[in-house]
Write a protein that holds these residues in place. Structure first.
Motif, PDB file in Angstrom:
ATOM      1  N   GLY A 250      32.822  43.513  19.934  1.00 47.22           N
ATOM      2  CA  GLY A 250      33.343  44.720  20.558  1.00 47.22           C
ATOM      3  C   GLY A 250      34.669  44.507  21.273  1.00 47.22           C
ATOM      4  N   ASN A 251      34.946  45.420  22.224  1.00 52.87           N
ATOM      5  CA  ASN A 251      36.248  45.453  22.893  1.00 52.87           C
ATOM      6  C   ASN A 251      36.060  45.613  24.402  1.00 52.87           C
ATOM      7  N   THR A 252      37.081  45.201  25.128  1.00 49.24           N
ATOM      8  CA  THR A 252      37.084  45.346  26.591  1.00 49.24           C
ATOM      9  C   THR A 252      38.363  46.057  27.016  1.00 49.24           C
ATOM     10  N   PHE A 253      38.202  47.208  27.641  1.00 47.15           N
ATOM     11  CA  PHE A 253      39.334  47.958  28.199  1.00 47.15           C
ATOM     12  C   PHE A 253      39.361  47.691  29.700  1.00 47.15           C
ATOM     13  N   THR A 254      40.509  47.215  30.193  1.00 53.01           N
ATOM     14  CA  THR A 254      40.651  46.918  31.620  1.00 53.01           C
ATOM     15  C   THR A 254      41.809  47.733  32.194  1.00 53.01           C
ATOM     16  N   VAL A 255      41.507  48.594  33.143  1.00 49.94           N
ATOM     17  CA  VAL A 255      42.532  49.383  33.842  1.00 49.94           C
ATOM     18  C   VAL A 255      42.704  48.759  35.224  1.00 49.94           C
ATOM     19  N   SER A 256      43.925  48.285  35.513  1.00 55.68           N
ATOM     20  CA  SER A 256      44.191  47.590  36.782  1.00 55.68           C
ATOM     21  C   SER A 256      45.103  48.433  37.652  1.00 55.68           C
ATOM     22  N   PHE A 257      44.602  48.789  38.828  1.00 55.00           N
ATOM     23  CA  PHE A 257      45.389  49.537  39.797  1.00 55.00           C
ATOM     24  C   PHE A 257      46.067  48.540  40.739  1.00 55.00           C
TER      25      PHE A 257
ATOM     26  N   ASN B  78      50.198  54.552  38.298  1.00 55.48           N
ATOM     27  CA  ASN B  78      50.938  53.290  38.274  1.00 55.48           C
ATOM     28  C   ASN B  78      50.017  52.117  37.920  1.00 55.48           C
ATOM     29  N   ALA B  79      49.021  52.409  37.087  1.00 59.33           N
ATOM     30  CA  ALA B  79      48.073  51.374  36.658  1.00 59.33           C
ATOM     31  C   ALA B  79      48.435  50.890  35.255  1.00 59.33           C
ATOM     32  N   THR B  80      47.888  49.734  34.879  1.00 64.92           N
ATOM     33  CA  THR B  80      48.132  49.165  33.554  1.00 64.92           C
ATOM     34  C   THR B  80      46.806  49.065  32.802  1.00 64.92           C
ATOM     35  N   ILE B  81      46.898  49.159  31.470  1.00 57.75           N
ATOM     36  CA  ILE B  81      45.705  49.060  30.620  1.00 57.75           C
ATOM     37  C   ILE B  81      45.877  47.863  29.689  1.00 57.75           C
ATOM     38  N   VAL B  82      44.823  47.050  29.625  1.00 58.77           N
ATOM     39  CA  VAL B  82      44.810  45.884  28.732  1.00 58.77           C
ATOM     40  C   VAL B  82      43.583  46.021  27.831  1.00 58.77           C
ATOM     41  N   LEU B  83      43.786  45.832  26.526  1.00 59.33           N
ATOM     42  CA  LEU B  83      42.690  45.876  25.559  1.00 59.33           C
ATOM     43  C   LEU B  83      42.497  44.477  24.987  1.00 59.33           C
TER      44      LEU B  83
ATOM     45  N   SER C 205      39.501  63.188  17.749  1.00 60.08           N
ATOM     46  CA  SER C 205      40.854  63.751  17.686  1.00 60.08           C
ATOM     47  C   SER C 205      41.933  62.707  17.861  1.00 60.08           C
ATOM     48  N   GLY C 206      41.563  61.526  18.345  1.00 60.27           N
ATOM     49  CA  GLY C 206      42.573  60.518  18.637  1.00 60.27           C
ATOM     50  C   GLY C 206      43.333  60.801  19.916  1.00 60.27           C
ATOM     51  N   LEU C 207      42.763  61.607  20.829  1.00 57.14           N
ATOM     52  CA  LEU C 207      43.439  61.964  22.074  1.00 57.14           C
ATOM     53  C   LEU C 207      42.832  61.297  23.306  1.00 57.14           C
ATOM     54  N   GLY C 208      41.594  60.808  23.191  1.00 54.70           N
ATOM     55  CA  GLY C 208      40.914  60.270  24.371  1.00 54.70           C
ATOM     56  C   GLY C 208      41.683  59.154  25.040  1.00 54.70           C
ATOM     57  N   LEU C 209      42.078  58.134  24.263  1.00 58.11           N
ATOM     58  CA  LEU C 209      42.793  56.999  24.854  1.00 58.11           C
ATOM     59  C   LEU C 209      44.205  57.383  25.277  1.00 58.11           C
ATOM     60  N   ALA C 210      44.792  58.386  24.607  1.00 59.31           N
ATOM     61  CA  ALA C 210      46.104  58.872  25.051  1.00 59.31           C
ATOM     62  C   ALA C 210      46.001  59.489  26.443  1.00 59.31           C
ATOM     63  N   ILE C 211      44.905  60.238  26.682  1.00 60.95           N
ATOM     64  CA  ILE C 211      44.681  60.820  28.014  1.00 60.95           C
ATOM     65  C   ILE C 211      44.487  59.706  29.041  1.00 60.95           C
ATOM     66  N   VAL C 212      43.724  58.666  28.669  1.00 58.10           N
ATOM     67  CA  VAL C 212      43.522  57.522  29.561  1.00 58.10           C
ATOM     68  C   VAL C 212      44.863  56.901  29.938  1.00 58.10           C
ATOM     69  N   HIS C 213      45.739  56.743  28.960  1.00 54.34           N
ATOM     70  CA  HIS C 213      47.055  56.127  29.208  1.00 54.34           C
ATOM     71  C   HIS C 213      47.889  56.982  30.156  1.00 54.34           C
ATOM     72  N   GLU C 214      47.874  58.315  29.970  1.00 59.32           N
ATOM     73  CA  GLU C 214      48.669  59.192  30.834  1.00 59.32           C
ATOM     74  C   GLU C 214      48.169  59.141  32.273  1.00 59.32           C
ATOM     75  N   ILE C 215      46.839  59.161  32.467  1.00 60.62           N
ATOM     76  CA  ILE C 215      46.297  59.125  33.834  1.00 60.62           C
ATOM     77  C   ILE C 215      46.582  57.777  34.491  1.00 60.62           C
ATOM     78  N   ALA C 216      46.496  56.698  33.705  1.00 63.87           N
ATOM     79  CA  ALA C 216      46.816  55.377  34.252  1.00 63.87           C
ATOM     80  C   ALA C 216      48.279  55.306  34.671  1.00 63.87           C
ATOM     81  N   THR C 217      49.154  55.855  33.834  1.00 69.40           N
ATOM     82  CA  THR C 217      50.588  55.870  34.170  1.00 69.40           C
ATOM     83  C   THR C 217      50.835  56.653  35.442  1.00 69.40           C
ATOM     84  N   LEU C 218      50.147  57.784  35.593  1.00 67.79           N
ATOM     85  CA  LEU C 218      50.295  58.593  36.799  1.00 67.79           C
ATOM     86  C   LEU C 218      49.926  57.799  38.049  1.00 67.79           C
TER      87      LEU C 218
END
Length: 471
Positions: A455-462, A442-447, A427-440
């Protein structure tokens, strides 16, 4: 109903409050002034008429005589009538010796009050025969054959003339003051009305607005005391407009995304209804189940996205261990990875990584990251979930899926955004949900690209401010 006709029930208007705050002190001042004026006028009136009583008492003293040890009084009846002639008031008198012996006059007059030492004449108010009277008491000695023992002369007069004179003076003093207060009250009322005119215009402007008009209210001609309130309302409307915009966008996107799977369900149902071959019906039912499963996942993600909107969330942060949350979430995805022949691994930190947040939402974020990694990683690939902590707490997900181009990495977290050329359904919504929860949180996401170049590395930093001191 027009806005001007709307009245606040039970709430006092600002005009009435201002009028009360101004007019009540003015009224109190007027009452104090009336009381003060009354005592002043009374003192003036007594001063005028007390002189006459004193003159009558002194005239009576002239007719007191002494022969040896005996006092006498030689005022003729005609002279007495002339002395006490008054068309409005009744005048009474009595003359007594110091020992209380009556020399002349009305013996029913009360015994006079004692005079202060050194005072020749005293005045006081009293009641005689049921009428208020003003009394003058003169202490003196006969002029002819003066004696050592003084005599006391009382002269009492009713207060008809005094009362009329006091009322005249009071009306002359108080009426202009009352008129002045009334004029001041009217001018204050008019001034308050003109001062509140900008508020009425503001009320009219807001009341005539459409419920869809959330543009800022103009602060021109708005009083300085009200300008902060208008600014706060404008800020509120800006935030409401943003929330409504998000809701409209969500509704539009939802309608667009649901249209395709619903149409697919209808097509499969129609196909199944037309088939007579049981095997073909079973095949159609299989397609129906697959479509229903995709629709269920889409609806679940849409609800999750709406639930995690930062504007709609009331956060209830509690301490939790990111290590344990990530481990449990990763274990739940082992069967899915096994079906695709994907090596799903977990590498935790050496000690607990305590965060202050909502463990349920962080679990949902990890689920979406792992789901995305498994979905796009080919068979035989690897997906690894890591937890690290240095200056911040890091959640890292590595996959062997198709490399995401640099120019797409910012858009990958937008709603319904999907990479071209991929054959995986989503649906293209999974990463959007990840972004909203990270914002809630106060975390940042780096791809970034994976360290092994595949492949790819997703890093969520709190941030460290969200981590409690670890024991």
């Amino acid at each position: 109903m027009k806005p001007d006709a709307v009245k606040a029930k039970g709430n006092q208007t600002l005009r009435s409050r201002l009028m009360r705050l101004v007019l009540i002190p003015l009224s109190v001042i007027l009452l104090i002034d009336i009381a003060g004026s009354y005592f002043v006028v009374r003192h003036v009136a007594n001063g005028v008429y007390d002189v006459e009583l004193n003159e009558i008492a002194r005239e009576l003293l002239l007719h007191v005589t002494r022969e040896g040890n005996d006092f006498g009084f030689n005022l003729s009846a005609e002279a007495e009538r002339t002395l006490f002639l008054d068309e409005e008031d009744d005048v009474y008198y009595v003359i007594r010796t110091q020992t209380g012996n009556l020399l002349a006059g009305d013996p029913t007059l009360p015994v006079p009050k004692q005079l202060r030492p050194g005072k020749e004449t005293a005045y006081y108010d009293d009641v005689f025969e049921g009428k208020p009277v003003r009394v003058a008491v003169l202490r003196g000695q006969p002029l002819i054959h003066p004696a050592v023992e003084p005599v006391y002369i009382q002269v009492a007069e009713t207060q008809v003339k005094r009362g009329r004179y006091m009322r005249t003076l009071l009306s002359q003093v108080i009426l202009p003051q009352v008129l002045l207060i009334l004029i001041a009250g009217f001018l204050i009322w008019r001034g308050v009305a003109q001062g509140l005119a900008p508020l009425r215009r503001l009320q009219h402007e807001v009341g005539m607005r459409s419920h869809l008009d959330l543009s800022p209210i103009h602060t021109k001609d708005v009083p300085g005391e009200v300008e902060p309130l208008v600014g706060a309302v404008n800020d509120l409307m800006t935030r409401v407009d943003a929330v409504l915009g998000l809701q409209e966008r969500f509704i539009a996107d939802t309608a667009h995304q649901l249209r395709t799977p619903v149409a697919g369900l209808k097509a499969h149902i129609e196909l199944a209804l037309r088939e007579n071959d049981f095997s073909q019906v079973q095949r159609a039912l299989g397609h129906l189940y697959t479509s229903a499963e995709r629709l269920s996942r889409l609806v679940s993600q849409l609800l999750s996205l709406a639930r995690n909107e930062p504007h709609n969330v009331v956060a209830n942060f509690q301490p939790f261990d990111l290590n344990q949350v990530a481990l449990r979430a990763t274990q739940d995805w082992v069967p899915h990875a096994y079906k695709k022949d994907i090596d799903l691994g977990f590498e935790g930190a050496d000690k607990p990584v305590l965060l202050n947040g909502e463990a349920v939402r962080v679990t949902e974020m990890i689920n979406n990251l792992v789901d995305n990694a498994i979905r796009y990683t080919p068979s035989g690939g690897r997906v690894t979930v890591r937890i690290m902590q240095n200056d911040a707490a890091h959640l890292i997900v590595n996959d062997d899926g198709p490399r995401i181009p640099v120019e797409e990495r910012k858009r990958i977290f937008e709603r319904f955004h999907r990479l071209l050329g991929t054959h995986e359904e989503g649906s293209g919504l999974g990463l959007a949900i990840v972004h909203e929860i990270a914002t809630l949180h106060n975390a940042t996401i780096v791809l970034e690209d994976d360290v092994d170049g595949v492949g790819n590395t997703f890093t969520v930093s709190f941030p460290i401010s969200h981590a409690d001191d670890q024991s």
